[in-house]
Enzyme design. Sequence first.
Site, PDB file in Angstrom:
ATOM      1  N   ASP A 196      10.281   8.430  71.048  1.00 12.62           N
ATOM      2  CA  ASP A 196       9.621   9.376  72.074  1.00 12.62           C
ATOM      3  C   ASP A 196      10.609  10.409  72.430  1.00 12.62           C
ATOM      4  O   ASP A 196      11.655  10.161  73.137  1.00 12.62           O
ATOM      5  CB  ASP A 196       9.537   8.269  73.102  1.00 12.62           C
ATOM      6  CG  ASP A 196       8.318   8.975  73.892  1.00 12.62           C
ATOM      7  OD1 ASP A 196       8.612  10.083  74.557  1.00 12.62           O
ATOM      8  OD2 ASP A 196       6.955   8.603  74.181  1.00 12.62           O
ATOM      9  N   ARG A 232      10.643  11.949  75.112  1.00 11.82           N
ATOM     10  CA  ARG A 232      10.964  11.663  76.566  1.00 11.82           C
ATOM     11  C   ARG A 232      11.968  10.962  77.012  1.00 11.82           C
ATOM     12  O   ARG A 232      12.236  10.267  78.229  1.00 11.82           O
ATOM     13  CB  ARG A 232       9.744  11.491  77.417  1.00 11.82           C
ATOM     14  CG  ARG A 232       8.441  12.448  77.325  1.00 11.82           C
ATOM     15  CD  ARG A 232       7.132  12.009  77.656  1.00 11.82           C
ATOM     16  NE  ARG A 232       6.608  10.765  76.900  1.00 11.82           N
ATOM     17  CZ  ARG A 232       5.617  10.063  76.741  1.00 11.82           C
ATOM     18  NH1 ARG A 232       4.715  10.497  77.760  1.00 11.82           N
ATOM     19  NH2 ARG A 232       5.259   9.195  76.166  1.00 11.82           N
ATOM     20  N   HIS A 263      10.346   1.584  76.497  1.00 13.53           N
ATOM     21  CA  HIS A 263       9.903   2.463  77.706  1.00 13.53           C
ATOM     22  C   HIS A 263       8.325   2.192  77.979  1.00 13.53           C
ATOM     23  O   HIS A 263       7.494   1.987  77.056  1.00 13.53           O
ATOM     24  CB  HIS A 263       9.896   3.759  77.540  1.00 13.53           C
ATOM     25  CG  HIS A 263       9.193   4.466  76.354  1.00 13.53           C
ATOM     26  ND1 HIS A 263       8.044   5.279  76.564  1.00 13.53           N
ATOM     27  CD2 HIS A 263       9.523   4.415  74.881  1.00 13.53           C
ATOM     28  CE1 HIS A 263       7.653   5.860  75.425  1.00 13.53           C
ATOM     29  NE2 HIS A 263       8.336   5.206  74.573  1.00 13.53           N
ATOM     30  N   CYS A 306       4.414   3.472  76.126  1.00 12.93           N
ATOM     31  CA  CYS A 306       5.148   3.870  74.688  1.00 12.93           C
ATOM     32  C   CYS A 306       3.721   3.971  74.115  1.00 12.93           C
ATOM     33  O   CYS A 306       2.833   2.900  73.701  1.00 12.93           O
ATOM     34  CB  CYS A 306       5.959   2.568  74.208  1.00 12.93           C
ATOM     35  SG  CYS A 306       6.484   2.919  72.508  1.00 12.93           S
ATOM     36  N   CYS A 330      13.349   4.179  71.593  1.00 13.80           N
ATOM     37  CA  CYS A 330      12.034   4.791  70.972  1.00 13.80           C
ATOM     38  C   CYS A 330      12.475   6.187  70.373  1.00 13.80           C
ATOM     39  O   CYS A 330      13.265   7.011  71.275  1.00 13.80           O
ATOM     40  CB  CYS A 330      10.812   4.784  71.887  1.00 13.80           C
ATOM     41  SG  CYS A 330       9.418   5.022  71.090  1.00 13.80           S
TER      42      CYS A 330
HETATM   43 ZN   LIG Z   1       7.932   4.720  72.542  1.00  6.82          ZN
END
Ligand SMILES: [Zn+2]
Length: 211
Positions: A44, A46, A98, A101, A42
């Site tokens: 993302d 993090r 994750h 999400c 992803c």
């Molecule tokens: Zn995500």
Amino acid sequence: MQPYEKLLLENKAWAAEKLQDDPDYFNRLVHLQTPSFLWIGCSDSRVPANEITGTQPGEIFVHRNVANMVVNTDVNLLSVLDYAVNHLKVKHVIVCGHYGCGGIKAATTNTDFKPVLNMWLRNIKDVYRFHRQELDAIVDLEERTNRLTELNVQEQVFNLAKTSIIQKAWKNEQRPDLHGWVYGLNNGIIKPVFEMKTGTHIDGLYEYDDL
Ligand SMILES: [Zn+2]
């Protein structure tokens, strides 16, 4: 100093530190691009692939998009997959989602995110529909979203197996194995949730016989 300027400054410090530890570090990397892994994760911020797996530059070939999707009309993803499988000869392809999400959560709402995001999130809504019976039975909303995250990863592994790129490599070179993982933002731990070894049969409709 502008925030982006700090990135450039940090970059200089990082490069200097690397050289100090190992004067040959960059020379070696320039001539080395033989990762064993393709990571589809992803976007993302993090979930940085290298950091959470303790790997170094040169070890993982990375593709990231919103909610780690494998969409069969996505030329970007397919180019990365083709290059990783046919040129870099990776031995493993990892789809890593994750918990928590935003893309998965957004797909479970009825919000109109406008054309482009709606298009992307539709693929996740389809995953929900395939597994509606199981998901609807989970009362706790967070638990339900977590399970959808796992099922989405599994579905994206299936999507990889449906491509002629993977099927050809399975037939001719007995690689790569496909892995579905989910990373926990709250504890930093990756949970393997699904695996497809090279040569696994899928629904016959998707299997090409003239590879
Ligand atoms: Zn995500």
